[in-house]
Design a protein around this motif. Structure first.
Motif, PDB file in Angstrom:
ATOM      1  N   ALA A   1       1.105  -1.455  -0.436  1.00 26.62           N
ATOM      2  CA  ALA A   1       0.312   0.030  -0.544  1.00 26.62           C
ATOM      3  C   ALA A   1       0.969   0.828   0.163  1.00 26.62           C
ATOM      4  N   SER A   2       2.041   1.631   0.109  1.00 24.91           N
ATOM      5  CA  SER A   2       3.073   2.515   0.340  1.00 24.91           C
ATOM      6  C   SER A   2       3.092   2.732  -0.681  1.00 24.91           C
ATOM      7  N   LEU A   3       3.192   1.968  -1.790  1.00 19.96           N
ATOM      8  CA  LEU A   3       3.307   2.351  -2.768  1.00 19.96           C
ATOM      9  C   LEU A   3       2.980   3.042  -3.802  1.00 19.96           C
ATOM     10  N   LYS A   4       1.469   3.816  -2.879  1.00 21.51           N
ATOM     11  CA  LYS A   4       0.159   4.402  -4.009  1.00 21.51           C
ATOM     12  C   LYS A   4       0.789   6.158  -3.092  1.00 21.51           C
ATOM     13  N   LEU A   5       1.753   6.092  -2.493  1.00 20.44           N
ATOM     14  CA  LEU A   5       2.160   7.415  -1.571  1.00 20.44           C
ATOM     15  C   LEU A   5       3.257   8.102  -2.475  1.00 20.44           C
ATOM     16  N   LYS A   6       2.648   9.809  -2.399  1.00 21.96           N
ATOM     17  CA  LYS A   6       3.954  10.727  -3.299  1.00 21.96           C
ATOM     18  C   LYS A   6       3.951  11.147  -1.947  1.00 21.96           C
TER      19      LYS A   6
END
Length: 784
Positions: free
Chosen positions: A560-565
């Motif tokens: 899910a952290s891959l969705k953080l920018k």
């Protein structure tokens, strides 16, 4: 006419005279036998009948449990001082033959060990006869291969004593580490191998002497085959000696077992424990068996002679009895009026099987079959009735989700209380329910977690992508601070985080460092919360309820952290329901019946909190515990120890764990709780079980032995056991952090059911079908 009449009278007188002579000789023979009784046979028969009685009815001779351990005894002396003694205890009214070094009653070990010891010898003798009889007969009639084999083995065992060879083989670590069944096979094979050739030599010599008799020469002359001569002449004439040899071999096998015991070798489980006081190695025998008693007590002869003399006496009396019976039987079978050879020949040639015999045999078989069928049906119906009644108690759909403090938890606790009462368990304390305060708690009703960046919005799922450490009503929206170069240890101005979420990666920072930074952030800024990106190997905490917090602590998966920018906008909307501030453990007790061990308790526990997705498995675990309670109270055998069934509240979060509260406020003395079997996470979907047994070490002998017996019973009933290491069922856990290990930190040895690493769905819940009955039998058989 007169001549015929005189002749008839003369014949009648002669017949009467012959009948009188026969009767007189018979009476004279009986009188003579009474004057010269076969003392050896009588004494041997008495000893062997006594051994058979002990094997069949051990409970008639002792009420003690051979597996019960009593390490110390305390008593108040006449001067008021407390006297404490350690095992072994000398003979007394309570322990007629004293106890061994573990405090186990020696009389009960000898009584229950009779069956095991005689069983070993029987199989050894049977094995020797199965090899020696055909080879000995074949060698007697001139078979060269049989002759060579017998001569070779006799030369070997004449050069090197069979005892020495047995010790050399059985001392190998592979054999000493075998469990009961495998160890029994190993001993039977080894003792058979070292003893058959001598027996075969005796049989060969006797067969040769019978074949040299004139009546056998006559049988050969009329054209009888060797097989017919063996069956009709050799075996009948040799049958008395074969029967005698069997009992003599039993005595020899017992003698060999006794000698091996003096050298520390015996059948069963062997464990070596380091004695920290004397730094000495001590053999612990798990099974009641005479040779093991000698082995474990031989070093205690000076201080506790009864520990050696008692098993030695058992061996001596048994060996003496078999020898007496064998010699007495030899005298009886070789007497002039013995019909043994005739009857044996009739059996071999099937002459005794007449229509009348078949009729009686058939009638007897029908009676035995009818009795067996009646007993089986009655036993089966009784078992079905108990199972049906237990199923009626577990005919419960349960709540969709049970969380501590919720109405569903209160309803579940009331149901479990009513069920324990119906099963016959008594309340442990004033009531079945042990209530405790947990403060203000909140449960999540609805949520939204959105990540917006570059005009795209991603929605994260609770339990899959994220979870919260604590929860209350939140509506928070702000920017994201996400930098791999953030020095969280030397920040002086925390105001830069006001109105923002801060994301920290466990690849860069430790969990402890992130926790400490979160506390500082809450005190020194108006930040919206911390996002902890957990490691790949870590699972999301199952938290859907908790206490109030000024800002959330969010766990996020790496996926899910891959969705953080860096320019992401975070929106968190949480709506909760206030829960009750009371947790409810439900606990029942079934007192033991043995005055010596009833103060000791076995605790069987299971958590009853669950989330909606785990409802099926959780209800199965709860129902297993209910069924267990019912069957334990309806088992025919009396319980040796007290049984406590506990349903823990708050098992989903360590902070509110009912087990932790019970540990701090026990309703039963923890020092008297000899085992805690925690079934909270037992796998109910696969066909494989996994346990953590690190917390039941051999130094806590009762728990260790119970674990061993449970393992053995599970394997014998086809349930697979996932193991790690040398037959140790274990999975590493942090004793200080895991709530299921909390009782162990207070001195209660613990066995913890663990989820299987890989679930096999080839069978539809083997565990739920069989585990309860196996556990009930393990507890009630009390072989530990």
């Amino acid at each position: 006419m007169n001549n015929n009449s005189n002749k008839f009278n003369t014949e009648r007188k002669l017949n009467s005279s012959d009948q009188f002579n026969k009767t007189f000789k018979s009476i004279k023979s009986k009188v003579t036998s009474y004057k010269n009784p076969n003392v050896l046979f009588i004494l041997g028969t008495i000893i062997i009948l006594a051994i058979v009685f002990i094997i069949l009815f051990p409970e008639k001779l002792t009420s003690q449990n051979p597996y019960s351990i009593e390490g110390i005894k305390s008593a108040i002396q006449s001067n008021g001082t407390l006297a404490i003694k350690g095992a072994p205890f000398s003979p007394s009214k309570e322990n007629l033959l004293g106890t061994d070094s573990l405090g186990r009653d020696i009389l009960s070990i000898i009584v229950y060990g009779t069956s095991f010891t005689v069983e070993i010898c029987f199989f050894v003798v049977l094995g020797r006869f199965l090899i020696a009889l055909p080879l000995g007969i074949a060698a007697g009639v001139g078979n060269s291969f049989s002759n060579s084999a017998i001569n070779l083995f006799n030369v070997i065992f004449s050069t090197v004593p069979s005892l020495l060879i047995s010790i050399m083989i059985l001392k190998i670590a592979f054999f000493t580490n075998l469990f009961k069944a495998q160890s029994l096979i190993a001993f039977v094979v080894v003792l058979t191998a070292v003893g058959w050739s001598k027996l075969a030599g005796i049989i060969r010599e006797r067969v040769q002497s019978i074949l040299a008799q004139p009546f056998v020469t006559g049988e050969k002359a009329i054209g009888k085959s060797n097989f017919k001569i063996i069956m009709e002449n050799v075996l009948p004439h040799f049958s008395p000696e074969l029967t005698v040899l069997f009992f003599m071999e039993m005595a020899l096998a017992l003698s060999m077992l006794m000698q091996l015991g003096f050298f520390g070798l015996y059948v069963g489980n062997i464990r070596v424990v380091q004695n920290s006081d004397s730094n000495a190695l001590v053999n612990i025998s798990y099974e009641p068996e005479w040779a093991s008693m000698l082995s474990s007590s031989i070093n205690s002869f000076k201080t506790a002679p009864w520990t050696v003399l008692s098993p030695a006496a058992a061996f001596f009396i048994s060996i003496f009895g078999f020898n007496l019976f064998g010699e007495g039987l030899r005298k009886k079978l070789q007497s002039k009026n013995s019909m043994f050879i005739v009857n044996f020949r009739n059996i071999l040639t099937l002459k005794l099987i007449s229509k009348k015999t078949l009729k009686y045999a058939g009638s007897l078989a029908i009676i035995i079959l009818a009795l067996f069928t009646t007993f089986t049906v009655r036993s089966s119906n009784n078992k079905k009735a108990i199972t049906a009644e237990a199923s009626a108690l577990t005919n419960w759909e349960g709540e969709n989700q049970v969380l501590i403090g919720s109405n569903e938890a209160s309803h579940t606790a009331d149901y479990l209380k009513a069920v324990l009462e119906k099963t016959g368990f008594k309340p442990l304390g004033k009531d079945y329910i042990q209530a405790y305060n947990v403060g203000n708690l909140y449960s999540i009703n609805s949520y939204k977690f959105k990540v917006t960046s570059s005009n795209t919005t991603e929605t994260l799922a609770l339990g899959k992508d994220f979870s919260l450490e604590n929860c209350t009503n939140y509506f928070l929206s702000g920017n994201l601070v996400f930098s791999e170069n953030l020095d969280i240890f030397n920040i002086k101005d925390f105001s830069r985080f006001d109105g923002s979420f801060v994301a920290l990666d466990e690849k860069i920072y430790s969990k402890e460092a992130i926790k400490n930074f979160s506390e500082k952030l809450q005190k020194s800024s108006k930040s919206l919360g911390i996002i902890d990106i957990i490691s790949d190997a870590e699972k999301l905490p199952e938290v859907t309820y908790g206490s109030a917090s000024s800002s959330p602590f969010i766990y996020l998966t790496r996926t899910a952290s891959l969705k953080l920018k860096k320019d992401s906008q975070i929106t968190l909307d949480i709506k909760t329901t206030t829960l009750s501030d009371t947790g409810k453990n439900v606990i029942g007790v079934l007192p033991g019946n043995n005055p010596k061990t009833s103060k000791e308790a076995i605790l069987i526990s299971v958590g009853y909190n669950y989330l909606d997705y785990d409802k099926e498995s959780a209800l199965k675990r709860i129902k297993m515990a209910i069924e267990l309670a019912y069957k334990l109270n309806n088992k025919d055998s009396k319980l040796q120890r007290t049984i406590i069934i506990a349903f823990w509240d708050g098992n989903k979060v360590d902070k509110y764990s009912g087990e932790r509260y019970y540990c701090a406020n026990p309703l039963y003395l923890l020092e008297n709780t000899v085992l805690n079997l925690d079934l909270t996470n037992i796998d109910t979907k696969g066909d494989t079980l996994r346990f953590n047994t690190e917390l039941a070490p051999v130094s806590r002998y009762f728990a260790w032995a119970f674990n061993h017996e449970l393992q053995t019973n599970l394997k014998n009933h086809g349930i697979k056991i996932s193991t790690a290491g040398n037959n140790v069922l274990t999975q590493n856990l942090d004793v200080n952090k895991d709530p299921q290990a909390v009782l162990y930190t207070k001195g209660v040895p613990t066995i913890i059911a663990m989820p299987s690493e890989a679930k096999s769905l080839t069978k539809k819940t083997t565990v739920n079908d069989n585990f309860v009955d196996i556990l009930v039998n393990t507890i009630t058989e009390n072989k530990y």
